[in-house]
Motif scaffolding. Structure first.
Motif, PDB file in Angstrom:
ATOM      1  N   GLU A   1      20.795  49.689 -22.546  1.00 48.25           N
ATOM      2  CA  GLU A   1      20.147  50.208 -23.748  1.00 48.25           C
ATOM      3  C   GLU A   1      19.759  51.667 -23.572  1.00 48.25           C
ATOM      4  O   GLU A   1      19.947  52.486 -24.473  1.00 48.25           O
ATOM      5  CB  GLU A   1      18.922  49.366 -24.089  1.00 48.25           C
ATOM      6  N   GLU A   2      19.222  52.007 -22.407  1.00 52.74           N
ATOM      7  CA  GLU A   2      18.762  53.367 -22.163  1.00 52.74           C
ATOM      8  C   GLU A   2      19.841  54.251 -21.531  1.00 52.74           C
ATOM      9  O   GLU A   2      19.766  55.482 -21.637  1.00 52.74           O
ATOM     10  CB  GLU A   2      17.530  53.336 -21.245  1.00 52.74           C
ATOM     11  N   ASP A   3      20.819  53.624 -20.906  1.00 50.70           N
ATOM     12  CA  ASP A   3      21.831  54.362 -20.147  1.00 50.70           C
ATOM     13  C   ASP A   3      23.213  53.757 -20.442  1.00 50.70           C
ATOM     14  O   ASP A   3      23.836  53.151 -19.578  1.00 50.70           O
ATOM     15  CB  ASP A   3      21.493  54.266 -18.655  1.00 50.70           C
ATOM     16  N   PRO A   4      23.724  53.899 -21.665  1.00 48.93           N
ATOM     17  CA  PRO A   4      24.964  53.223 -22.055  1.00 48.93           C
ATOM     18  C   PRO A   4      26.194  53.685 -21.290  1.00 48.93           C
ATOM     19  O   PRO A   4      27.183  52.954 -21.214  1.00 48.93           O
ATOM     20  CB  PRO A   4      25.089  53.548 -23.544  1.00 48.93           C
ATOM     21  N   TYR A   5      26.137  54.881 -20.695  1.00 47.10           N
ATOM     22  CA  TYR A   5      27.281  55.375 -19.926  1.00 47.10           C
ATOM     23  C   TYR A   5      27.150  55.078 -18.433  1.00 47.10           C
ATOM     24  O   TYR A   5      27.974  55.518 -17.635  1.00 47.10           O
ATOM     25  CB  TYR A   5      27.446  56.881 -20.153  1.00 47.10           C
ATOM     26  N   GLU A   6      26.110  54.361 -18.062  1.00 50.29           N
ATOM     27  CA  GLU A   6      25.907  53.890 -16.685  1.00 50.29           C
ATOM     28  C   GLU A   6      25.969  55.037 -15.682  1.00 50.29           C
ATOM     29  O   GLU A   6      26.739  55.044 -14.731  1.00 50.29           O
ATOM     30  CB  GLU A   6      26.938  52.810 -16.347  1.00 50.29           C
ATOM     31  N   LEU A   7      25.119  56.002 -15.906  1.00 50.72           N
ATOM     32  CA  LEU A   7      25.050  57.175 -15.037  1.00 50.72           C
ATOM     33  C   LEU A   7      23.910  57.092 -14.033  1.00 50.72           C
ATOM     34  O   LEU A   7      23.866  57.872 -13.083  1.00 50.72           O
ATOM     35  CB  LEU A   7      24.876  58.435 -15.896  1.00 50.72           C
ATOM     36  N   ASN A   8      23.003  56.143 -14.233  1.00 48.78           N
ATOM     37  CA  ASN A   8      21.793  56.071 -13.418  1.00 48.78           C
ATOM     38  C   ASN A   8      21.682  54.682 -12.799  1.00 48.78           C
ATOM     39  O   ASN A   8      21.201  53.735 -13.444  1.00 48.78           O
ATOM     40  CB  ASN A   8      20.570  56.387 -14.288  1.00 48.78           C
ATOM     41  N   ASN A   9      22.112  54.535 -11.566  1.00 46.72           N
ATOM     42  CA  ASN A   9      22.067  53.254 -10.858  1.00 46.72           C
ATOM     43  C   ASN A   9      20.639  52.994 -10.373  1.00 46.72           C
ATOM     44  O   ASN A   9      20.092  53.747  -9.560  1.00 46.72           O
ATOM     45  CB  ASN A   9      23.029  53.280  -9.679  1.00 46.72           C
ATOM     46  N   LEU A  10      20.042  51.884 -10.854  1.00 53.55           N
ATOM     47  CA  LEU A  10      18.645  51.565 -10.576  1.00 53.55           C
ATOM     48  C   LEU A  10      18.489  50.527  -9.466  1.00 53.55           C
ATOM     49  O   LEU A  10      17.380  50.053  -9.239  1.00 53.55           O
ATOM     50  CB  LEU A  10      17.975  51.029 -11.852  1.00 53.55           C
ATOM     51  N   VAL A  11      19.567  50.197  -8.779  1.00 51.98           N
ATOM     52  CA  VAL A  11      19.553  49.028  -7.914  1.00 51.98           C
ATOM     53  C   VAL A  11      18.555  49.149  -6.766  1.00 51.98           C
ATOM     54  O   VAL A  11      18.027  48.138  -6.276  1.00 51.98           O
ATOM     55  CB  VAL A  11      20.978  48.729  -7.385  1.00 51.98           C
ATOM     56  N   ASP A  12      18.250  50.361  -6.300  1.00 54.10           N
ATOM     57  CA  ASP A  12      17.332  50.504  -5.170  1.00 54.10           C
ATOM     58  C   ASP A  12      15.923  50.918  -5.605  1.00 54.10           C
ATOM     59  O   ASP A  12      15.099  51.308  -4.768  1.00 54.10           O
ATOM     60  CB  ASP A  12      17.878  51.511  -4.161  1.00 54.10           C
ATOM     61  N   ARG A  13      15.611  50.812  -6.897  1.00 55.71           N
ATOM     62  CA  ARG A  13      14.293  51.195  -7.397  1.00 55.71           C
ATOM     63  C   ARG A  13      13.335  50.004  -7.312  1.00 55.71           C
ATOM     64  O   ARG A  13      13.589  48.930  -7.864  1.00 55.71           O
ATOM     65  CB  ARG A  13      14.384  51.660  -8.859  1.00 55.71           C
TER      66      ARG A  13
END
Length: 438
Positions: A395-407
Motif C-alpha cells: 500500500e505504501e510502497d507499490p514498487y517494492e523499493l523499501n525492504n522492511l524485513v530486518d526492521r
C-alpha cells in the motif's frame, strides 16, 4: 448465451499487468483488451503462483500447485497421472483445442505426440519449445498429425492468430469448443536474448513512459533501455491479434456465445531484481493481467479480491458447467461476481524455482518472501528450512523499493505473515518447514 458457452483462452507470455489500459496504463497498447474489460470483468489483483514458463503452464492445465503436479521448474514433463483441464472439459462435452507454445513435454524441437497432450484431442497446432522452433519471423509448429507447419516472413503471433481465426471460421460442430491460444510474445526471443517487436512497432514507443520500478532500480545489468520499446511493440501487436479473434467470433455469429479469457503466465522486471526477467517475488514478476468477458462475466466490473493462476482451471470449468477435480488446489471465481465472497481468502502463495528455492505470501497489503540459500534451485523443489528475505508494504510502497524485513518494528507483522505462509505451504503439500526470522 448458450448453457455451455464456447471458451477462448488468449494466453500471452511474460506480460506485465501495467502494460494494459484496464490496469492503468496510458500508453494505448491494449485498446481491444480494454474494450473487453469495459464489457466484462477485470481482476485487479491477479497473481501468478509460479513466475516461470513451464510451471505456470502446468498450474493452468491442472489447477494444482507446481510442486504437486510435478513441474516445479522448466524441462519437466507434465505426467499423465494429472487430471487436467482438457480431460474434464472433454467429459463435459467440449472439444478441446490448442494452438501455440506448449512447454509441458520433453520433446523439445520434435512434435508432441497425442499421448503427451494432456487430454487435448481436437485441433492441435503447437510446438513444445516454440522459442527454439521459431524466431520472430521464421520457424515451425506441428499439426495434429505431427506434420510440420512452417512460416517465413510473417510475424509469429500473426501466424498463430491466423490458425486460431481459421479454426473459428471453420468450426461447425454442435459441441461447444475450448480453444487455448498460447503465444510466446512478449517473451524475449531466446535465440537473440532480447525482445523482438514486429517491424516498425518498436519505433512507436522509443519515448514511451517507463514503469517507476524500472527507473528506480536501474543498474548495469538492467536491460529495459534496450528492450522496453520492443516489449511494448509486441504487446501492441498481440492486442491487434486479440481484436482479430473478437472480429472472427462476431462474423461467425458466436461472440455472445463465447467467453473470452485473457491472461499471462508472469511478468518481467528486465533484470532489475535478479540476473534475468522473472523468477522473483516482486510485483513486476508476479502480477498478471486477467480479464474475462462473456456469460456472467459482464458489466465492466473490477474485482478487488486476489485471484491466483491456480484458480484459473476451476474458473474455466465453472464457466463450462463442469465440476473441478477434487485434487485441484484452486477455487472458481464465480462467487466473486455473485456476492463478492466476503470470506474469500486474499492471501496468495507463490512458489519460486530456478533462481532460488523461494516461497512468498502476497496479501492485499503485504509481500513476505523467504528463501533457502542452501538448496539447489534447479534440483530441489522445496526445503525444510527457509530464511526471511523480503517484506514489502504494497500500500505504501507499490514498487517494492523499501525492504522492511530486518526492521524490528515489523516483527509482529512478520510473525503473522509467517504463520499464514506456513499454513499455505501445508495446504500445498509441502509439510511444515521452519522459517528463520531475521
Amino acid at each position: 448465451m448458450k448453457n455451455r458457452p464456447n471458451i477462448l483462452l488468449f494466453f500471452t507470455d511474460q506480460q506485465r499487468a501495467d502494460t494494459c489500459g484496464c490496469y492503468g496504463s496510458d500508453l494505448g497498447l491494449t485498446p481491444n483488451l480494454d474494450e473487453l474489460a469495459a464489457e466484462g470483468v477485470t481482476f485487479k489483483n491477479a497473481v501468478t503462483c509460479q513466475p516461470v514458463c513451464g510451471p505456470a503452464r502446468s498450474v493452468i492445465q491442472t489447477g494444482r500447485y507446481a510442486t504437486k503436479n510435478g513441474c516445479f521448474r522448466n524441462a519437466l514433463e507434465l505426467k499423465d497421472d494429472n487430471q487436467t483441464l482438457a480431460h474434464l472439459l472433454n467429459g463435459a462435452g467440449y472439444t478441446t483445442n490448442y494452438i501455440g507454445k506448449w512447454h509441458l513435454s520433453l520433446t523439445g524441437l520434435e512434435p508432441v505426440p497425442m499421448e503427451e497432450r494432456c487430454g487435448y484431442t481436437g485441433e492441435w497446432k503447437a510446438a513444445d519449445l516454440l522459442e527454439f522452433t521459431s524466431d520472430a519471423y521464421e520457424g515451425y509448429i506441428y499439426d495434429r498429425d505431427n506434420q510440420k507447419l512452417p512460416f517465413s516472413g510473417q510475424y509469429r503471433s500473426d501466424f498463430l492468430t491466423e490458425h486460431g481465426v481459421r479454426f473459428i471460421e471453420e468450426y461447425e460442430k454442435e459441441e461447444p469448443f475450448f480453444l487455448m491460444v498460447s503465444y510466446l510474445e512478449p517473451h524475449h526471443q531466446n535465440t537473440k536474448n532480447r525482445y523482438v517487436a514486429p517491424e516498425g512497432y518498436a519505433d512507436r514507443y522509443r519515448d514511451a513512459r517507463v514503469p517507476e520500478d524500472l527507473l528506480q532500480l536501474d543498474k548495469p545489468d538492467a536491460d529495459w533501455r534496450a528492450n522496453l520499446a520492443d516489449y511494448y511493440g509486441c504487446i501492441r501487436k498481440l492486442d491487434e491479434n486479440l481484436g482479430e479473434f473478437a472480429d472472427a467470433l462476431k462474423k461467425k455469429g458466436i461472440y455472445e456465445d463465447t467467453v473470452i479469457l485473457f491472461t499471462s503466465d508472469h511478468g518481467s522486471h528486465f533484470r532489475t531484481r535478479n540476473g534475468e526477467y522473472k523468477r522473483s517475488c516482486h510485483e513486476a514478476s508476479i502480477k498478471i493481467p486477467m480479464i474475462c468477458r462473456g456469460g456472467s462475466y459482464l458489466g465492466g466490473r473490477v474485482i478487488e479480491q486476489s485471484l491466483s493462476l491456480v484458480d484459473l482451471a476451476p474458473t474455466i470449468l465453472e464457466i463450462a458447467g463442469a465440476e473441478p477435480a477434487k485434487q485441484m488446489d484452486g477455487r472458481p471465481a464465480g462467487c466473486l461476481l455473485r456476492d463478492g465472497a466476503k470470506d474469500w481468502d486474499n492471501d496468495v502463495l507463490i512458489q519460486i524455482s530456478e533462481s532460488q528455492v523461494g516461497r512468498a505470501l502476497r496479501t492485499l497489503k503485504w509481500k513476505y518472501c523467504v528463501t533457502a540459500p542452501h538448496k539447489n534451485p534447479w534440483l530441489d523443489s522445496g526445503s525444510d528450512i527457509y530464511v526471511e528475505e523480503c517484506l514489502y508494504n504494497l500500500e505504501e510502497d507499490p514498487y517494492e523499493l523499501n525492504n522492511l524485513v530486518d526492521r524490528e518494528k515489523y516483527r509482529e507483522v512478520k510473525e503473522e505473515l509467517k504463520e499464514k505462509l506456513l499454513g499455505k505451504l501445508e495446504l500445498a503439500g509441502e509439510g511444515s518447514p521452519r522459517i528463520i526470522s531475521l
